[in-house]
Motif scaffolding. Structure first.
Motif, mmCIF file in Angstrom:
data_model
loop_
_atom_site.group_PDB
_atom_site.id
_atom_site.type_symbol
_atom_site.label_atom_id
_atom_site.label_comp_id
_atom_site.label_asym_id
_atom_site.label_seq_id
_atom_site.Cartn_x
_atom_site.Cartn_y
_atom_site.Cartn_z
ATOM 1 N N ALA A 1 0.753 -1.208 0.003
ATOM 2 C CA ALA A 1 -0.033 -0.059 0.007
ATOM 3 C C ALA A 1 0.824 1.224 0.034
ATOM 4 N N THR A 2 0.400 2.225 -0.717
ATOM 5 C CA THR A 2 1.213 3.572 -0.633
ATOM 6 C C THR A 2 0.874 4.336 0.259
ATOM 7 N N PRO A 3 1.680 4.659 1.509
ATOM 8 C CA PRO A 3 1.115 5.624 2.534
ATOM 9 C C PRO A 3 1.157 7.018 2.125
ATOM 10 N N THR A 4 0.169 7.849 2.567
ATOM 11 C CA THR A 4 0.137 9.246 2.243
ATOM 12 C C THR A 4 0.592 10.232 3.661
ATOM 13 N N ASP A 5 0.806 9.599 4.809
ATOM 14 C CA ASP A 5 0.713 10.247 5.947
ATOM 15 C C ASP A 5 2.271 10.118 6.517
ATOM 16 N N ILE B 1 10.682 12.929 -0.230
ATOM 17 C CA ILE B 1 11.522 12.024 -1.271
ATOM 18 C C ILE B 1 11.517 12.438 -2.533
ATOM 19 N N PRO B 2 12.315 12.308 -3.317
ATOM 20 C CA PRO B 2 12.514 12.521 -4.540
ATOM 21 C C PRO B 2 11.374 12.110 -5.393
ATOM 22 N N ALA B 3 10.697 13.092 -6.537
ATOM 23 C CA ALA B 3 9.676 12.593 -7.177
ATOM 24 C C ALA B 3 9.875 11.201 -8.026
ATOM 25 N N HIS B 4 11.198 10.828 -8.261
ATOM 26 C CA HIS B 4 11.433 9.452 -9.119
ATOM 27 C C HIS B 4 11.376 8.250 -7.964
ATOM 28 N N LEU C 1 7.351 5.208 -1.727
ATOM 29 C CA LEU C 1 7.308 4.415 -0.538
ATOM 30 C C LEU C 1 6.096 3.442 -0.766
ATOM 31 N N VAL C 2 6.208 2.287 -0.254
ATOM 32 C CA VAL C 2 5.309 1.275 0.086
ATOM 33 C C VAL C 2 5.483 0.894 1.602
ATOM 34 N N GLY C 3 4.187 0.538 2.213
ATOM 35 C CA GLY C 3 4.067 -0.011 3.427
ATOM 36 C C GLY C 3 3.765 -1.370 3.223
ATOM 37 N N ILE C 4 4.515 -2.214 3.968
ATOM 38 C CA ILE C 4 4.258 -3.904 3.900
ATOM 39 C C ILE C 4 4.389 -4.238 5.378
ATOM 40 N N PRO C 5 3.777 -5.491 5.839
ATOM 41 C CA PRO C 5 3.773 -5.843 7.336
ATOM 42 C C PRO C 5 4.926 -6.476 7.544
ATOM 43 N N ALA C 6 5.418 -6.460 8.763
ATOM 44 C CA ALA C 6 6.745 -6.877 9.089
ATOM 45 C C ALA C 6 6.491 -8.429 8.774
#
Length: 75
Positions: free
Chosen positions: A31-35, A40-43, A46-51
């Motif tokens: 999932a792409t977090p927004t908060d 971070i650079p435009a290129h 970040l994605v969030g993954i469970p441990a």
């Protein structure tokens, strides 16, 4: 680029997942977090993954436990 799925914690779909490439890199789907509040650079993205996903990959010997081979680096 050739991509091979290594591990997913979903039985229904492929998200979240970790993939290996023929370039010696990993791709991570999540999932792409927004908060996050990071700049971070435009290129980059970040994605969030469970441990649990990383733990499963290590447990199944799909990736090496970084505590055994890498020094911890502060961001």
């Amino acid at each position: 680029m050739e991509v091979t799925k290594l591990v997913s914690t979903s039985d229904i779909k492929d998200c979240p997942a970790i993939y290996a490439t023929d370039r010696g890199t990993f791709l991570v789907q999540g999932a792409t977090p927004t908060d996050h509040g990071l700049r971070i650079p435009a290129h980059d993205s970040l994605v969030g993954i469970p441990a649990e996903l990383i733990q499963k990959a290590i447990r199944d010997n799909l990736i090496q436990d970084p505590r055994r081979s890498l020094r911890h680096v502060r961001a």
